[in-house]
Design a protein around this motif. Sequence first.
Motif, PDB file in Angstrom:
ATOM      1  N   THR A 186       0.830  -1.201   0.000  1.00  0.00           N
ATOM      2  CA  THR A 186       0.000   0.000   0.000  1.00  0.00           C
ATOM      3  C   THR A 186       0.866   1.254   0.000  1.00  0.00           C
ATOM      4  OG1 THR A 186      -1.674  -1.200   1.266  1.00  0.00           O
ATOM      5  CG2 THR A 186      -1.883   1.187   1.183  1.00  0.00           C
ATOM      6  N   ASP A 187       2.000   1.210   0.706  1.00  0.00           N
ATOM      7  CA  ASP A 187       2.858   2.382   0.812  1.00  0.00           C
ATOM      8  C   ASP A 187       3.389   2.814  -0.545  1.00  0.00           C
ATOM      9  OD1 ASP A 187       2.491   2.235   3.546  1.00  0.00           O
ATOM     10  OD2 ASP A 187       4.257   0.984   3.846  1.00  0.00           O
ATOM     11  N   ALA A 188       3.520   1.863  -1.461  1.00  0.00           N
ATOM     12  CA  ALA A 188       4.139   2.164  -2.743  1.00  0.00           C
ATOM     13  C   ALA A 188       3.117   2.495  -3.832  1.00  0.00           C
ATOM     14  CB  ALA A 188       4.994   0.990  -3.194  1.00  0.00           C
ATOM     15  N   LEU A 189       1.838   2.234  -3.574  1.00  0.00           N
ATOM     16  CA  LEU A 189       0.830   2.436  -4.608  1.00  0.00           C
ATOM     17  C   LEU A 189       0.276   3.855  -4.564  1.00  0.00           C
ATOM     18  CD1 LEU A 189      -1.240  -0.872  -4.693  1.00  0.00           C
ATOM     19  CD2 LEU A 189       0.829  -0.250  -5.924  1.00  0.00           C
ATOM     20  N   ALA A 190       0.064   4.407  -5.735  1.00  0.00           N
ATOM     21  CA  ALA A 190      -0.480   5.763  -5.848  1.00  0.00           C
ATOM     22  C   ALA A 190      -1.743   5.710  -6.695  1.00  0.00           C
ATOM     23  CB  ALA A 190       0.549   6.693  -6.483  1.00  0.00           C
ATOM     24  N   PHE A 191      -2.857   6.117  -6.102  1.00  0.00           N
ATOM     25  CA  PHE A 191      -4.121   6.138  -6.817  1.00  0.00           C
ATOM     26  C   PHE A 191      -4.502   7.577  -7.144  1.00  0.00           C
ATOM     27  CE2 PHE A 191      -4.331   2.120  -4.454  1.00  0.00           C
ATOM     28  CZ  PHE A 191      -4.625   1.254  -5.493  1.00  0.00           C
TER      29      PHE A 191
ATOM     30  N   LEU B 227      -0.807 -14.069 -17.142  1.00  0.00           N
ATOM     31  CA  LEU B 227      -0.144 -12.865 -17.640  1.00  0.00           C
ATOM     32  C   LEU B 227       1.312 -13.125 -18.004  1.00  0.00           C
ATOM     33  CD1 LEU B 227      -0.424  -9.775 -18.121  1.00  0.00           C
ATOM     34  CD2 LEU B 227       0.475  -9.471 -15.802  1.00  0.00           C
ATOM     35  N   PHE B 228       2.060 -13.717 -17.086  1.00  0.00           N
ATOM     36  CA  PHE B 228       3.492 -13.887 -17.317  1.00  0.00           C
ATOM     37  C   PHE B 228       3.777 -14.918 -18.403  1.00  0.00           C
ATOM     38  CE2 PHE B 228       4.408 -12.526 -12.650  1.00  0.00           C
ATOM     39  CZ  PHE B 228       4.099 -11.215 -12.982  1.00  0.00           C
ATOM     40  N   ALA B 229       2.836 -15.835 -18.637  1.00  0.00           N
ATOM     41  CA  ALA B 229       3.032 -16.848 -19.677  1.00  0.00           C
ATOM     42  C   ALA B 229       2.866 -16.268 -21.073  1.00  0.00           C
ATOM     43  CB  ALA B 229       2.054 -18.005 -19.475  1.00  0.00           C
ATOM     44  N   GLU B 230       2.348 -15.044 -21.166  1.00  0.00           N
ATOM     45  CA  GLU B 230       2.094 -14.428 -22.467  1.00  0.00           C
ATOM     46  C   GLU B 230       3.089 -13.316 -22.789  1.00  0.00           C
ATOM     47  OE1 GLU B 230       0.058 -15.588 -24.677  1.00  0.00           O
ATOM     48  OE2 GLU B 230      -0.685 -17.151 -23.324  1.00  0.00           O
ATOM     49  N   GLY B 231       4.294 -13.443 -22.273  1.00  0.00           N
ATOM     50  CA  GLY B 231       5.336 -12.486 -22.608  1.00  0.00           C
ATOM     51  C   GLY B 231       5.275 -11.190 -21.828  1.00  0.00           C
ATOM     52  N   CYS B 232       4.583 -11.216 -20.679  1.00  0.00           N
ATOM     53  CA  CYS B 232       4.418  -9.990 -19.885  1.00  0.00           C
ATOM     54  C   CYS B 232       5.149 -10.070 -18.550  1.00  0.00           C
ATOM     55  CB  CYS B 232       2.936  -9.719 -19.642  1.00  0.00           C
ATOM     56  SG  CYS B 232       1.979  -9.414 -21.138  1.00  0.00           S
ATOM     57  N   ALA B 233       6.247 -10.818 -18.513  1.00  0.00           N
ATOM     58  CA  ALA B 233       6.965 -10.998 -17.252  1.00  0.00           C
ATOM     59  C   ALA B 233       7.540  -9.694 -16.713  1.00  0.00           C
ATOM     60  CB  ALA B 233       8.081 -12.026 -17.431  1.00  0.00           C
ATOM     61  N   GLU B 234       7.716  -8.700 -17.595  1.00  0.00           N
ATOM     62  CA  GLU B 234       8.262  -7.416 -17.147  1.00  0.00           C
ATOM     63  C   GLU B 234       7.189  -6.495 -16.572  1.00  0.00           C
ATOM     64  OE1 GLU B 234      11.567  -6.864 -17.109  1.00  0.00           O
ATOM     65  OE2 GLU B 234      11.653  -8.948 -17.800  1.00  0.00           O
ATOM     66  N   VAL B 235       5.924  -6.862 -16.731  1.00  0.00           N
ATOM     67  CA  VAL B 235       4.836  -6.041 -16.190  1.00  0.00           C
ATOM     68  C   VAL B 235       4.794  -6.207 -14.672  1.00  0.00           C
ATOM     69  CG1 VAL B 235       2.339  -5.683 -16.129  1.00  0.00           C
ATOM     70  CG2 VAL B 235       3.479  -6.171 -18.307  1.00  0.00           C
ATOM     71  N   GLN B 236       4.849  -5.101 -13.957  1.00  0.00           N
ATOM     72  CA  GLN B 236       4.789  -5.134 -12.499  1.00  0.00           C
ATOM     73  C   GLN B 236       3.330  -5.051 -12.048  1.00  0.00           C
ATOM     74  OE1 GLN B 236       7.519  -5.586 -10.483  1.00  0.00           O
ATOM     75  NE2 GLN B 236       8.575  -5.898 -12.447  1.00  0.00           N
ATOM     76  N   PRO B 237       2.823  -6.068 -11.344  1.00  0.00           N
ATOM     77  CA  PRO B 237       1.407  -6.055 -10.947  1.00  0.00           C
ATOM     78  C   PRO B 237       0.970  -4.801 -10.190  1.00  0.00           C
ATOM     79  CG  PRO B 237       2.305  -8.247 -10.673  1.00  0.00           C
ATOM     80  CD  PRO B 237       3.468  -7.361 -11.015  1.00  0.00           C
ATOM     81  N   PRO B 238       1.758  -4.269  -9.236  1.00  0.00           N
ATOM     82  CA  PRO B 238       1.297  -3.035  -8.573  1.00  0.00           C
ATOM     83  C   PRO B 238       1.124  -1.876  -9.551  1.00  0.00           C
ATOM     84  CG  PRO B 238       3.042  -4.082  -7.296  1.00  0.00           C
ATOM     85  CD  PRO B 238       3.005  -4.784  -8.620  1.00  0.00           C
ATOM     86  N   ALA B 239       2.049  -1.750 -10.497  1.00  0.00           N
ATOM     87  CA  ALA B 239       1.947  -0.674 -11.482  1.00  0.00           C
ATOM     88  C   ALA B 239       0.744  -0.888 -12.399  1.00  0.00           C
ATOM     89  CB  ALA B 239       3.233  -0.591 -12.309  1.00  0.00           C
ATOM     90  N   LEU B 240       0.451  -2.152 -12.726  1.00  0.00           N
ATOM     91  CA  LEU B 240      -0.716  -2.448 -13.556  1.00  0.00           C
ATOM     92  C   LEU B 240      -2.000  -2.069 -12.822  1.00  0.00           C
ATOM     93  CD1 LEU B 240      -2.069  -3.666 -16.050  1.00  0.00           C
ATOM     94  CD2 LEU B 240      -1.794  -5.940 -15.010  1.00  0.00           C
ATOM     95  N   LEU B 241      -2.062  -2.362 -11.536  1.00  0.00           N
ATOM     96  CA  LEU B 241      -3.240  -1.997 -10.750  1.00  0.00           C
ATOM     97  C   LEU B 241      -3.424  -0.482 -10.711  1.00  0.00           C
ATOM     98  CD1 LEU B 241      -5.471  -3.152  -8.774  1.00  0.00           C
ATOM     99  CD2 LEU B 241      -3.910  -2.448  -6.953  1.00  0.00           C
ATOM    100  N   GLU B 242      -2.340   0.241 -10.479  1.00  0.00           N
ATOM    101  CA  GLU B 242      -2.413   1.704 -10.466  1.00  0.00           C
ATOM    102  C   GLU B 242      -2.895   2.240 -11.810  1.00  0.00           C
ATOM    103  OE1 GLU B 242       1.201   2.960  -7.427  1.00  0.00           O
ATOM    104  OE2 GLU B 242       1.662   2.536  -9.522  1.00  0.00           O
ATOM    105  N   ALA B 243      -2.340   1.688 -12.889  1.00  0.00           N
ATOM    106  CA  ALA B 243      -2.718   2.152 -14.224  1.00  0.00           C
ATOM    107  C   ALA B 243      -4.179   1.835 -14.517  1.00  0.00           C
ATOM    108  CB  ALA B 243      -1.809   1.515 -15.276  1.00  0.00           C
TER     109      ALA B 243
ATOM    110  N   ALA C 103      -6.594   1.709 -12.344  1.00  0.00           N
ATOM    111  CA  ALA C 103      -7.389   2.690 -11.606  1.00  0.00           C
ATOM    112  C   ALA C 103      -7.412   4.030 -12.336  1.00  0.00           C
ATOM    113  CB  ALA C 103      -6.838   2.855 -10.187  1.00  0.00           C
ATOM    114  N   ARG C 104      -6.262   4.468 -12.841  1.00  0.00           N
ATOM    115  CA  ARG C 104      -6.190   5.754 -13.548  1.00  0.00           C
ATOM    116  C   ARG C 104      -7.027   5.733 -14.822  1.00  0.00           C
ATOM    117  NH1 ARG C 104      -0.678   5.189 -12.529  1.00  0.00           N
ATOM    118  NH2 ARG C 104      -0.290   4.731 -14.733  1.00  0.00           N
TER     119      ARG C 104
END
Length: 236
Positions: free
Chosen positions: A4-9, A146-162, A164-165
């Motif tokens: 939670t400390d690292a997530l920005a909504f 997600l990671f099996a489809e070539g998205c291993a570099e996607v960070q789940p916290p950043a995806l959640l923030e995005a 929401a935006r």
Amino acid sequence: MSTTDALAFPPLLWGEEVTTDAFDHACQRALLGCDAGLVAYRITADVLQGALVFAPEVPLKQALSMLPLCGVGFQNALGVMAPPEVSVHLDWDGGIRINGAACGRFRCMASTSDPAQVPDWLVIGFTLPLIPESDRPGDTPDQTSLFAEGCAEVQPPALLEAWARHTLNWVNRWEDEGSRALHTDWRALAQDMGEEVTQNGLSGTFLGVDEDFGMLLRDGETTHLIPLTTLLDPAP
């Protein structure tokens, strides 16, 4: 350290990290009267969950446009973060497709199931598998992660923030401009449009959707309208 400390909504939204199912948590919080804008989320090594609480000002029939809207917000978020060859599409019933295979889904619950009633609350949430559920993913080629489809570099916290935006941006557009832009973008992402599908026990050609995103299903000479309210999880 809590993520939670690292997530920005964005403004008007705030997060609550949970260790249980995020959708169930958001529904319980909504039932107890929490304000709109709560984003409940759960991030583990194998799954990402997010759920957003709405306080609609329109009848449920129109308010459930938030289901496809949240899906478009998800595609917008992942589309920016994933490699360009990764495709994201949306099933009418809330399913998420990555490179054609099922990869999690969206769910919805409201305080009422009456299409004409303005609900006290509405929750839209998703579950996204990050890694294969089994050691033999080849046994279920129509299911992926997600990671099996070539998205291993996607960070789940950043995806959640995005998510929401992008979702909040779409909510603002929907409130200010109506649903035309949302319809246009959703149709471009809709899985199986024009194909033979089965939904709610009916089989036929998926012709498209009505103004409130109800499915139009042609069965021979008859066109059935299947409203989004049929997708609601039962409220407690």
